[in-house]
Design a protein around this motif. Structure first.
Motif, PDB file in Angstrom:
ATOM      1  N   ILE A  57       0.840  -1.206   0.000  1.00 54.97           N
ATOM      2  CA  ILE A  57       0.000   0.000   0.000  1.00 54.97           C
ATOM      3  C   ILE A  57       0.874   1.255   0.000  1.00 54.97           C
ATOM      4  CG2 ILE A  57      -1.595   1.363   1.441  1.00 54.97           C
ATOM      5  CD1 ILE A  57      -2.883  -1.402   2.227  1.00 54.97           C
ATOM      6  N   LYS A  58       1.911   1.247   0.816  1.00 54.11           N
ATOM      7  CA  LYS A  58       2.786   2.418   0.909  1.00 54.11           C
ATOM      8  C   LYS A  58       3.485   2.727  -0.416  1.00 54.11           C
ATOM      9  CE  LYS A  58       2.883   4.855   4.678  1.00 54.11           C
ATOM     10  NZ  LYS A  58       2.569   6.294   4.507  1.00 54.11           N
ATOM     11  N   LYS A  59       3.679   1.688  -1.220  1.00 53.24           N
ATOM     12  CA  LYS A  59       4.320   1.895  -2.529  1.00 53.24           C
ATOM     13  C   LYS A  59       3.452   2.715  -3.480  1.00 53.24           C
ATOM     14  CE  LYS A  59       7.434  -1.939  -3.199  1.00 53.24           C
ATOM     15  NZ  LYS A  59       7.388  -3.366  -3.522  1.00 53.24           N
ATOM     16  N   VAL A  60       2.144   2.608  -3.331  1.00 52.87           N
ATOM     17  CA  VAL A  60       1.259   3.202  -4.343  1.00 52.87           C
ATOM     18  C   VAL A  60       0.382   4.342  -3.836  1.00 52.87           C
ATOM     19  CG1 VAL A  60       1.191   1.139  -5.801  1.00 52.87           C
ATOM     20  CG2 VAL A  60      -0.475   1.368  -3.934  1.00 52.87           C
ATOM     21  N   VAL A  61       0.268   4.475  -2.519  1.00 51.41           N
ATOM     22  CA  VAL A  61      -0.646   5.485  -1.985  1.00 51.41           C
ATOM     23  C   VAL A  61       0.097   6.386  -1.004  1.00 51.41           C
ATOM     24  CG1 VAL A  61      -2.671   5.831  -0.516  1.00 51.41           C
ATOM     25  CG2 VAL A  61      -2.726   4.085  -2.294  1.00 51.41           C
ATOM     26  N   ASP A  62       0.023   7.680  -1.234  1.00 50.18           N
ATOM     27  CA  ASP A  62       0.719   8.639  -0.381  1.00 50.18           C
ATOM     28  C   ASP A  62      -0.239   9.204   0.678  1.00 50.18           C
ATOM     29  OD1 ASP A  62       2.694  10.275   0.584  1.00 50.18           O
ATOM     30  OD2 ASP A  62       2.267  11.890  -0.852  1.00 50.18           O
ATOM     31  N   LEU A  63      -0.711   8.327   1.537  1.00 51.93           N
ATOM     32  CA  LEU A  63      -1.609   8.738   2.627  1.00 51.93           C
ATOM     33  C   LEU A  63      -1.058   8.167   3.930  1.00 51.93           C
ATOM     34  CD1 LEU A  63      -5.212   7.940   1.271  1.00 51.93           C
ATOM     35  CD2 LEU A  63      -4.183  10.204   1.492  1.00 51.93           C
ATOM     36  N   PRO A  64      -1.341   8.802   5.060  1.00 56.09           N
ATOM     37  CA  PRO A  64      -0.960   8.197   6.339  1.00 56.09           C
ATOM     38  C   PRO A  64      -1.586   6.810   6.483  1.00 56.09           C
ATOM     39  CG  PRO A  64      -1.763  10.448   6.669  1.00 56.09           C
ATOM     40  CD  PRO A  64      -2.036  10.092   5.236  1.00 56.09           C
ATOM     41  N   VAL A  65      -0.796   5.874   6.966  1.00 55.86           N
ATOM     42  CA  VAL A  65      -1.295   4.512   7.161  1.00 55.86           C
ATOM     43  C   VAL A  65      -1.258   4.154   8.644  1.00 55.86           C
ATOM     44  CG1 VAL A  65      -0.822   2.053   6.732  1.00 55.86           C
ATOM     45  CG2 VAL A  65      -0.687   3.694   4.839  1.00 55.86           C
ATOM     46  N   ILE A  66      -2.372   3.616   9.101  1.00 59.63           N
ATOM     47  CA  ILE A  66      -2.433   3.027  10.442  1.00 59.63           C
ATOM     48  C   ILE A  66      -2.148   1.546  10.271  1.00 59.63           C
ATOM     49  CG2 ILE A  66      -3.888   2.534  12.453  1.00 59.63           C
ATOM     50  CD1 ILE A  66      -5.681   4.920  11.447  1.00 59.63           C
ATOM     51  N   GLY A  67      -1.023   1.106  10.803  1.00 57.69           N
ATOM     52  CA  GLY A  67      -0.635  -0.292  10.615  1.00 57.69           C
ATOM     53  C   GLY A  67      -0.967  -1.146  11.819  1.00 57.69           C
ATOM     54  N   ILE A  68      -1.443  -2.340  11.544  1.00 58.55           N
ATOM     55  CA  ILE A  68      -1.660  -3.327  12.617  1.00 58.55           C
ATOM     56  C   ILE A  68      -1.140  -4.675  12.132  1.00 58.55           C
ATOM     57  CG2 ILE A  68      -3.736  -2.208  13.524  1.00 58.55           C
ATOM     58  CD1 ILE A  68      -5.395  -4.418  12.123  1.00 58.55           C
ATOM     59  N   ILE A  69      -0.901  -5.568  13.081  1.00 64.00           N
ATOM     60  CA  ILE A  69      -0.680  -6.967  12.725  1.00 64.00           C
ATOM     61  C   ILE A  69      -1.653  -7.788  13.561  1.00 64.00           C
ATOM     62  CG2 ILE A  69       0.919  -8.931  12.837  1.00 64.00           C
ATOM     63  CD1 ILE A  69       3.188  -7.012  12.166  1.00 64.00           C
TER      64      ILE A  69
END
Lengths: 228, 228
Positions: A57-69
């Motif tokens: 996702i980070k490769k294609v979208v320049d938005l803040p990401v909330i990451g979880i596992i």
């Protein structure tokens, strides 16, 4: 950094792009395209699960990401970024925000919430508390989480087993804490979203209603079946 | 064959799984997974565009498929299976039903609707009329289409430019023809679906509200923006 990220998501719609193993749309390539669709539809941020999905996702979208596992461990009901191990994995990605189970249930790794929050802050990332009750939210506020989210209401045994979003919890969190509150969990119908908006949360996360076509089909199908 | 296919879709939800070139989810592999999600959510049929998508979907989902080919030609506004060429391409797939533009606009290939319907019937497939007005529906009924769908209402210059589904057209088609009528087009909100159900259509097609996350995001986003 903190102000910058918070300003980007303030008042907006964060789209949760998740398809777990076994779901038809599972796979990082598809999730990254889902994130593009969400961005193109006006999302201000993405919530994503797993290092693979986040990186795609980070490769294609320049938005803040909330990451979880999401990971389950024996003898524990924690499953959202439950231990320091998952936190470390997320710190290897470019996520701006790490969300974790911030319930008061026993820690699997005996590392306290406060220690985990400090660990994430030391790496210059924001940390979001996924909580299920007011008590947990107040504790998260004290500990110093940057964001508190109603994510887990209805998903812990002792929280409100509500059908829609937990408006009461949202409302009380906003009144009783000084941390930005995210409305998340069970926002599926238009009326759910409208109810949530009345409380003026800092931002809103919607997942299944946008990115899980199986559940959306099921929803429309149930309306048809109920009509018969 | 005809009775069998019609029985399978009767009273149910058909999910349109389409992502055109330029859309984030474009691609036969993703569309086939979308179709699996729709099936798992209770869909009784799939509507799909292009030979590639149809073949990919038919490999993984055992539901009746309504096949179309969207193609534009110079000097014509027809774009859903507009000529015999696209019909022939669809006949090379396993679709049960071919849908085509059944408006009364000039034919691109000078082959009449009646000839096209007969051609499809000779290949032992069902044929659905995508129409935009009552007049076109009545003509489709006379010609011998197996199904008539309100698909194009709002998408021809001379039809009702309604925001939601064309309930009036649906209602009149059901009263004035002897062909099973499909409610399709602009069913996005819950209230759209409920309005459509009041008319007791033979089956219902929903597309974007389930399979276009960009438009769903946009919809929820507009609710948030309107609230500010």
């Amino acid at each position: 950094m903190k102000i910058d990220v918070l300003n980007k998501i303030k008042g907006g719609l964060i789209v949760s792009c998740q398809a777990l193993e076994g779901e038809a749309l599972h796979g990082s390539s598809i999730m990254s395209k889902m994130a593009i669709a969400a961005r193109d539809g006006g999302a201000v941020g993405i919530r994503a699960n797993s290092v693979k999905d986040i990186k795609a996702i980070k490769k294609v979208v320049d938005l803040p990401v909330i990451g979880i596992i999401k990971k389950t461990y024996p003898n524990s009901e924690r499953f959202i970024t439950p231990t320091l191990k998952e936190i470390k994995q997320l710190l290897d990605t470019d996520v701006e925000i790490i969300a974790m189970d911030a319930t008061l249930r026993k820690q699997i790794d005996s590392i306290s919430l406060k220690e985990k929050v400090d660990y994430i802050h030391a790496a210059n990332k924001l940390v979001m508390a996924d909580i299920s009750t007011l008590e947990e939210g107040i504790e998260a506020d004290k500990i110093g989480f940057d964001l508190i989210s109603t994510t887990l209401s209805g998903y812990t045994k002792y929280s409100n087993q509500n059908q829609g979003p937990d408006i009461k919890l949202l409302s009380e969190l906003i009144k009783k804490t000084n941390t930005p509150i995210i409305a998340e969990g069970k926002i599926f119908l238009e009326k759910d979203l409208k109810n949530v908006l009345q409380e003026k949360p800092f931002a809103i996360v919607i997942g299944s209603a946008i990115t899980r076509p199986k559940l959306i089909t099921k929803h429309y199908n149930s309306i048809i079946e109920n009509f018969k």
